[in-house]
Design a protein around this motif. Structure first.
Motif, PDB file in Angstrom:
ATOM      1  N   THR A 312      -9.274  51.760-106.710  1.00 19.72           N
ATOM      2  CA  THR A 312      -8.984  52.755-107.731  1.00 19.72           C
ATOM      3  C   THR A 312      -7.510  53.120-107.617  1.00 19.72           C
ATOM      4  O   THR A 312      -6.790  52.578-106.761  1.00 19.72           O
ATOM      5  N   PHE A 313      -7.057  54.016-108.485  1.00 20.10           N
ATOM      6  CA  PHE A 313      -5.717  54.557-108.354  1.00 20.10           C
ATOM      7  C   PHE A 313      -5.834  55.973-107.823  1.00 20.10           C
ATOM      8  O   PHE A 313      -6.461  56.838-108.447  1.00 20.10           O
ATOM      9  N   ASP A 314      -5.265  56.199-106.653  1.00 19.74           N
ATOM     10  CA  ASP A 314      -5.294  57.503-106.009  1.00 19.74           C
ATOM     11  C   ASP A 314      -4.143  58.325-106.566  1.00 19.74           C
ATOM     12  O   ASP A 314      -2.984  58.175-106.151  1.00 19.74           O
ATOM     13  N   ALA A 315      -4.441  59.179-107.537  1.00 21.97           N
ATOM     14  CA  ALA A 315      -3.394  59.927-108.222  1.00 21.97           C
ATOM     15  C   ALA A 315      -2.642  60.858-107.289  1.00 21.97           C
ATOM     16  O   ALA A 315      -1.427  61.064-107.429  1.00 21.97           O
ATOM     17  N   ALA A 316      -3.331  61.439-106.309  1.00 20.39           N
ATOM     18  CA  ALA A 316      -2.683  62.381-105.402  1.00 20.39           C
ATOM     19  C   ALA A 316      -1.596  61.699-104.579  1.00 20.39           C
ATOM     20  O   ALA A 316      -0.546  62.294-104.295  1.00 20.39           O
ATOM     21  N   ASN A 317      -1.834  60.437-104.194  1.00 26.77           N
ATOM     22  CA  ASN A 317      -0.867  59.691-103.395  1.00 26.77           C
ATOM     23  C   ASN A 317      -0.002  58.761-104.226  1.00 26.77           C
ATOM     24  O   ASN A 317       0.909  58.122-103.697  1.00 26.77           O
ATOM     25  N   GLY A 318      -0.299  58.658-105.516  1.00 24.83           N
ATOM     26  CA  GLY A 318       0.501  57.800-106.386  1.00 24.83           C
ATOM     27  C   GLY A 318       0.450  56.340-106.009  1.00 24.83           C
ATOM     28  O   GLY A 318       1.463  55.633-106.089  1.00 24.83           O
ATOM     29  N   SER A 319      -0.726  55.845-105.608  1.00 22.44           N
ATOM     30  CA  SER A 319      -0.835  54.447-105.202  1.00 22.44           C
ATOM     31  C   SER A 319      -2.250  53.939-105.396  1.00 22.44           C
ATOM     32  O   SER A 319      -3.204  54.719-105.494  1.00 22.44           O
ATOM     33  N   PHE A 320      -2.376  52.618-105.443  1.00 23.49           N
ATOM     34  CA  PHE A 320      -3.688  51.983-105.476  1.00 23.49           C
ATOM     35  C   PHE A 320      -4.266  51.951-104.069  1.00 23.49           C
ATOM     36  O   PHE A 320      -3.538  51.877-103.081  1.00 23.49           O
ATOM     37  N   ALA A 321      -5.587  51.987-103.978  1.00 25.07           N
ATOM     38  CA  ALA A 321      -6.237  51.969-102.673  1.00 25.07           C
ATOM     39  C   ALA A 321      -7.588  51.284-102.784  1.00 25.07           C
ATOM     40  O   ALA A 321      -8.232  51.314-103.837  1.00 25.07           O
ATOM     41  N   VAL A 322      -8.005  50.675-101.677  1.00 24.66           N
ATOM     42  CA  VAL A 322      -9.288  49.983-101.591  1.00 24.66           C
ATOM     43  C   VAL A 322     -10.231  50.823-100.742  1.00 24.66           C
ATOM     44  O   VAL A 322      -9.857  51.312 -99.665  1.00 24.66           O
ATOM     45  N   GLY A 323     -11.445  51.014-101.230  1.00 25.08           N
ATOM     46  CA  GLY A 323     -12.474  51.713-100.472  1.00 25.08           C
ATOM     47  C   GLY A 323     -13.730  50.872-100.381  1.00 25.08           C
ATOM     48  O   GLY A 323     -13.776  49.748-100.895  1.00 25.08           O
ATOM     49  N   MET A 324     -14.762  51.411 -99.748  1.00 30.09           N
ATOM     50  CA  MET A 324     -15.981  50.644 -99.626  1.00 30.09           C
ATOM     51  C   MET A 324     -17.202  51.545 -99.699  1.00 30.09           C
ATOM     52  O   MET A 324     -17.135  52.768 -99.530  1.00 30.09           O
ATOM     53  N   ALA A 325     -18.321  50.915 -99.998  1.00 28.16           N
ATOM     54  CA  ALA A 325     -19.625  51.566-100.026  1.00 28.16           C
ATOM     55  C   ALA A 325     -20.613  50.649 -99.318  1.00 28.16           C
ATOM     56  O   ALA A 325     -20.349  49.453 -99.121  1.00 28.16           O
ATOM     57  N   ARG A 326     -21.759  51.204 -98.946  1.00 26.21           N
ATOM     58  CA  ARG A 326     -22.747  50.439 -98.177  1.00 26.21           C
ATOM     59  C   ARG A 326     -24.125  50.644 -98.774  1.00 26.21           C
ATOM     60  O   ARG A 326     -24.435  51.709 -99.323  1.00 26.21           O
ATOM     61  N   SER A 327     -24.972  49.616 -98.672  1.00 28.06           N
ATOM     62  CA  SER A 327     -26.289  49.676 -99.297  1.00 28.06           C
ATOM     63  C   SER A 327     -27.304  48.910 -98.458  1.00 28.06           C
ATOM     64  O   SER A 327     -26.962  47.937 -97.778  1.00 28.06           O
ATOM     65  N   ARG A 328     -28.575  49.332 -98.542  1.00 26.71           N
ATOM     66  CA  ARG A 328     -29.660  48.601 -97.898  1.00 26.71           C
ATOM     67  C   ARG A 328     -30.277  47.554 -98.816  1.00 26.71           C
ATOM     68  O   ARG A 328     -30.805  46.548 -98.352  1.00 26.71           O
ATOM     69  N   ASP A 329     -30.234  47.824-100.129  1.00 25.71           N
ATOM     70  CA  ASP A 329     -30.907  46.928-101.072  1.00 25.71           C
ATOM     71  C   ASP A 329     -29.988  46.353-102.139  1.00 25.71           C
ATOM     72  O   ASP A 329     -30.440  45.604-102.997  1.00 25.71           O
ATOM     73  N   GLY A 330     -28.701  46.684-102.122  1.00 26.26           N
ATOM     74  CA  GLY A 330     -27.772  46.169-103.111  1.00 26.26           C
ATOM     75  C   GLY A 330     -27.774  46.933-104.421  1.00 26.26           C
ATOM     76  O   GLY A 330     -27.041  46.574-105.338  1.00 26.26           O
ATOM     77  N   ILE A 331     -28.575  47.987-104.509  1.00 26.41           N
ATOM     78  CA  ILE A 331     -28.691  48.750-105.755  1.00 26.41           C
ATOM     79  C   ILE A 331     -28.281  50.205-105.558  1.00 26.41           C
ATOM     80  O   ILE A 331     -27.521  50.764-106.350  1.00 26.41           O
ATOM     81  N   LYS A 332     -28.769  50.840-104.495  1.00 25.31           N
ATOM     82  CA  LYS A 332     -28.387  52.207-104.175  1.00 25.31           C
ATOM     83  C   LYS A 332     -27.282  52.177-103.123  1.00 25.31           C
ATOM     84  O   LYS A 332     -27.439  51.557-102.076  1.00 25.31           O
TER      85      LYS A 332
END
Length: 468
Positions: A312-332
């Motif tokens: 996403t674009f982190d407006a507070a820092n004025g830069s693009f950033a990569v984040g992550m999420a985790r799932s047990r079933d690929g849906i939630k």
């Protein structure tokens, strides 16, 4: 073979007619046409403005390395997934021998085709059949008449270099062409634009089928505008457009979605928990990912452990950033936060985006190829590494592995990386942008290092011809 999806809300792909038969749904026939693969660009009057003053020598390499084999990424990679048959005899492939464009392996479609204005977001996979290998490439394209309207298409290849494409919607499990269009449900998150991000072969208790199925993670955009608090000196766009003056400095909300297929061509959308059908929403006001979610790329780590990487674009820092999420079933999914932001300077001074993560089969470590943005908004491709794929992501010492060419079809910028591990080398597929905003999909190959990506350098493929 039919499969039944067990979710209460499933929406077939909206197109000129329904795409697929899942459960009680009925398959409809499409009218489609297959066009020749030709790198001739009619918008340039048959000339190649990008080759001015460039000296590019013909390729002298053999195709022996193409015989290398690697397993399909994802869960149940050896499952009996329906593979495409031999290409039909009417799909003739034409190549020119008059000139070269270093690195280019897939150009714009013909002027009036669905992908004649822009192409990008390559998701390249290598599958093994009983007697031969087969390469799939899902990518987004937009037409000349509607340059803001994306579709997802499929091209196929026997070697990952020479690709067959289609000029219309697919009709059968051996066709190439358009496989997914924007939703026509007014409330959906993907009514304006869609782009592929990752394809994983998965088995699921949620799907009643004898075989594993393809899971497509994609990004969808709707007409909702978000505040563009960008203090930088370049246009911030979402979705990004390479053509000058198209959707300039406009940011539309985008969210991650999921679709399933048994042949990689006919897709059924899976509704997520968000009211728009997306898998999850942006962050709350003030959070780092409150503007949009883009480029959700998913890898299977272990049973009950899937990881999603997005930017996403982190407006507070004025830069693009990569984040992550985790799932047990690929849906939630559960968000874990930001993992890679701006660099200390140089090619990724304003951050990282369009990250693609793969697990090194030889060492077990996780590699992230990402698109770095410099202080003027120009894009290059860098590499980071993590031991567990969760934290402590470190940029490698030689961080930039591919930059824009001095002159040529990709002289303005390179990005949207996609790494494919071979036995003794790595391939890097990427989107390139040239003068006037014309795009193409290129390929670079690791040179040296004996398959060790940290010791290798990436060199653009030089064996493909571009037609005058």
């Amino acid at each position: 073979m039919a499969i039944t999806l067990m979710f209460p809300a499933i929406h077939l792909i909206n197109s000129s007619s329904a795409l697929s038969s899942y459960g009680s749904f009925t398959k409809s026939k499409f009218k489609s046409k297959i066009i020749h693969l030709s790198l001739h660009n009619p918008r340039n009057g048959g000339s190649s403005e990008f080759l001015t003053h460039c000296s590019i020598r013909p390729n002298t390499e053999s195709d022996s390395s193409l015989e290398n084999r690697n397993a399909t990424p994802g869960h149940n990679s050896n499952s009996d997934v329906q593979e495409p048959d031999q290409p039909s005899s009417n799909r003739n492939v034409k190549f020119s021998e008059s000139s070269f464009s270093t690195g280019l392996v897939f150009d714009l479609g013909v002027k009036e085709s669905w992908d004649g204005s822009e192409i990008g977001s390559p998701v390249v996979k290598r599958y093994l059949g009983d007697e031969e290998e087969r390469w799939y490439m899902w990518y987004h394209g937009s037409p000349t008449r509607e340059p803001n309207s994306d579709s997802i298409g499929l091209a196929v290849s026997r070697n990952g270099i020479h690709w067959e494409r289609g000029g219309g919607p697919v009709r059968s499990s051996v066709d190439t062409g358009v496989v997914m269009k924007c939703s026509k449900d007014w409330w959906a998150f993907d009514t304006e634009s869609i782009r592929p991000c990752e394809v994983v072969i998965m088995s699921s208790e949620k799907v009643k089928a004898n075989n594993a199925v393809y899971w497509l993670y994609y990004i969808g955009y709707n007409s909702e505008m978000v505040d563009n608090n960008n203090p930088m000196g370049f246009d911030l766009q979402n979705p990004e457009r390479s053509r000058l003056g198209v959707s300039s400095n406009k940011v539309y909300k985008s969210l991650p979605g999921l679709a399933m297929s048994q042949d990689g061509r006919h897709w059924a959308r899976i509704e997520g928990e968000h009211h728009s059908g997306a898998l999850f929403d942006v962050g709350s006001n003030g959070e780092w990912d409150s503007m949009f979610i883009a480029s959700p790329q998913v890898i299977f780590h272990a049973s009950g452990d899937l990881r999603m990487y997005y930017h996403t674009f982190d407006a507070a820092n004025g830069s693009f950033a990569v984040g992550m999420a985790r799932s047990r079933d690929g849906i939630k999914w559960v968000k874990l936060g930001r993992i890679l932001g701006r660099g200390g300077g140089g090619f990724d001074e304003l951050g990282a985006m369009n990250a693609r993560v793969v697990r090194n089969r030889k060492s077990g470590e996780y590699l992230m190829a990402y698109e770095g943005v410099d202080g003027k908004g120009k894009r290059s491709i860098g590499l980071a590494m993590s031991a567990d794929g969760l934290k402590n992501w470190e940029r490698i010492e030689r961080r930039m592995i591919l930059k824009a060419s001095e002159c040529g079809w990709d002289s303005i910028g390179v990005g949207s990386p996609c790494l494919v591990q071979m036995e003794d080398e790595w391939r890097l597929y990427y989107r390139g942008i040239g003068m006037g905003g014309e795009t193409g999909i290129g390929m670079a190959v690791s040179d040296g290092g004996g398959g060790d990506i940290f010791k290798a350098t990436f060199t653009r493929w030089t064996g493909f011809h571009r037609q005058e």
